[in-house]
Enzyme design. Structure first.
Site, PDB file in Angstrom:
ATOM      1  N   PHE A   1      -4.671   3.841  14.428  1.00 54.45           N
ATOM      2  CA  PHE A   1      -4.772   4.869  13.530  1.00 54.45           C
ATOM      3  C   PHE A   1      -5.890   4.481  12.665  1.00 54.45           C
ATOM      4  CE2 PHE A   1      -1.630   8.349  13.082  1.00 54.45           C
ATOM      5  CZ  PHE A   1      -0.873   8.230  14.321  1.00 54.45           C
TER       6      PHE A   1
ATOM      7  N   ASN B   1       0.962  -1.381   0.000  1.00 54.75           N
ATOM      8  CA  ASN B   1      -0.125   0.070  -0.059  1.00 54.75           C
ATOM      9  C   ASN B   1       0.968   1.350   0.120  1.00 54.75           C
ATOM     10  OD1 ASN B   1       0.591   1.157   2.706  1.00 54.75           O
ATOM     11  ND2 ASN B   1      -0.388  -1.070   3.304  1.00 54.75           N
TER      12      ASN B   1
ATOM     13  N   ILE C   1      -3.343  -6.980  14.682  1.00 51.50           N
ATOM     14  CA  ILE C   1      -2.302  -6.518  15.565  1.00 51.50           C
ATOM     15  C   ILE C   1      -2.996  -5.797  16.640  1.00 51.50           C
ATOM     16  CG2 ILE C   1       0.016  -5.730  16.135  1.00 51.50           C
ATOM     17  CD1 ILE C   1       0.638  -6.022  13.215  1.00 51.50           C
TER      18      ILE C   1
ATOM     19  N   LYS D   1     -14.217   2.062  15.154  1.00 55.62           N
ATOM     20  CA  LYS D   1     -12.851   1.281  15.265  1.00 55.62           C
ATOM     21  C   LYS D   1     -12.454   1.203  16.547  1.00 55.62           C
ATOM     22  CE  LYS D   1     -11.211   1.298  11.090  1.00 55.62           C
ATOM     23  NZ  LYS D   1     -10.462   1.911   9.710  1.00 55.62           N
TER      24      LYS D   1
END
Ligand code: C5P
Length: 405
Positions: A324, A210, A308, A338
């Site tokens: 993030f 990415n 993770i 999130k």
């Protein structure tokens, strides 16, 4: 807070075309409340006159080691003692070599050698000189002795070339110096950070990756060091220099990043997950390169990677966990979802795509935690990382106070 207020700064100006920026630097240091005494090398005087810097600093400029008049007014030993900080900006390749060698045959090198005060240098030179092994070795030596290296920036150079080696802008030099003087609020704390992309191999030559450059994560690592933390940075494949005093572990895949985080997480007080970790990886790694002639169309089957940050947030004795969220739309909505779903303490969200977020040098963030949020305005990733670190420290302390209360 004005950390530079009342600080006595010896500003060393050396022979570089960027010396003209010293005039602005002297003014900005003064505006920040510092008292400045300027020392110029002989070649600096070819680029800017001592009178300019004398007028702006309000004090005579010191030029020579062996000038009886100057030595009797404020000689090199007196200046060395007077300085709370010595700042060399611009620092030419030559002065960097001289400081590394401990030379004492001109005023600036002699007073640097004689002073017990901290030394910061802002390099300015042609990009080839900057990347020369000799300069790299000299800087490594200086860093190992605790010298702070500010910058350099990259971009157009006076010689007509492009690259790293430009003097940081005076406003950024003052910001960095201010930061060095800020109280070390994370002294004795361990911070683990992930940064950059992950590459998931398809065959021996291809991968799914990415656009993350790792710049934000590296800036966060630097900000954590500046706050006094002991920092470990687990970095995906990026082309970035390791910030001073950071313990760096290079990884490539999401799986190895997962394993490295789990190895390092014990004893961490704060975990900041900046990495753009692949959410999926190819189930099968082809042993040989896939050939075009073999396929009319091609599909690659993917499986999810392990999350993770969510797994760290599940741990019993978990650190303060910051995630993030890079989103192309509905940034704050997705970020808050999130925060809840992954069980994070804080999430920093930003808009990506259309030239925003990845690879660029500036960014803005919207930060959320259980019962609060704050918008951090568009600025350099370095400054943004410091602003974010200030918020993390606030919320980390608030949480720990409630825990122990
Ligand atoms: O779910 P999403 O990938 O958008 O979440 C982003 C956050 O989760 C980031 O903090 C990122 O570092 C982290 N993440 C992770 N492991 C993954 C995927 C994302 O730690 N496999």
């Amino acid at each position: 807070m004005r950390p530079l207020a009342g600080k006595q700064i010896v500003l060393g100006v050396t022979g570089s075309i960027a010396a003209y920026k010293s005039a602005d630097l002297v003014r900005r240091l003064g505006d920040a409340g510092a008292e400045v005494r300027v020392v110029m090398t002989k070649s600096a005087c070819e680029f800017i006159t001592p009178l300019t810097l004398q007028t702006l600093s309000g004090h005579p400029v010191a030029l020579d080691l062996l000038d009886a008049d100057q030595e009797s007014a404020m000689g090199h030993i007196t200046l060395a003692r007077w300085a709370d900080w010595i700042l060399v900006a611009p620092a030419s390749a030559d002065v960097i070599a001289r400081l590394a060698q401990g030379r004492a045959d001109d005023l600036l090198s002699a007073l640097s050698l004689a002073s017990e005060s901290p030394l910061a240098i802002a390099p300015a030179m042609n990009n080839k000189m900057w990347s020369n092994q000799a300069t790299i070795a000299n800087l490594e030596l200086l860093r190992s002795r605790g010298v702070q290296v500010l910058g350099p920036a990259s971009g157009d150079q006076a010689c007509g070339e492009q690259g790293e080696g430009r003097l940081l802008e005076p406003v950024d030099i003052v910001a960095e110096l201010n930061q060095l003087l800020v109280p070390k609020k994370l002294q004795g704390r361990r911070v683990l950070i992930t940064a950059g992309p992950t590459f998931e191999p398809i065959d021996p030559v291809r991968f799914i990756g990415n656009r993350s450059s790792g710049k934000m994560g590296f800036a966060v690592a630097q900000a954590a060091v500046e706050a006094g933390a002991e920092v470990t940075l687990i970095a995906g494949p990026v082309h970035l220099a390791t910030p001073t005093s950071v313990n760096r572990i290079d990884v490539e895949t999401a799986q190895v990043m997962y394993e490295s985080v789990m190895m390092e997480i014990g004893g961490s007080d704060i975990f900041i997950s900046c990495a753009a970790v692949a959410d999926y990886r190819p189930i099968e790694l082809m042993e040989n390169k896939i050939k075009k002639i073999d396929h009319d169309s091609l599909s690659i089957e993917l499986e999810p990677t392990r999350d993770i940050v969510a797994d760290v947030a599940q741990q019993e004795d978990k650190p303060f966990v910051v995630g993030f969220a890079a989103e192309t739309q509905d940034v704050s909505l997705y970020a808050q979802e999130k925060l809840q779903r992954k069980g994070l303490d804080m999430i920093a969200a930003n808009q990506v795509g259309n030239g925003l977020g990845f690879s660029v040098d500036q960014n803005a963030l919207e930060v959320f935690w259980e019962n609060g949020s704050r918008a951090l305005a568009l600025t350099s990733k370095g400054q943004l990382a410091r602003d974010l670190m200030t918020l993390i420290i606030e919320q980390y302390n608030a949480k720990n106070t409630t825990k122990t209360a």
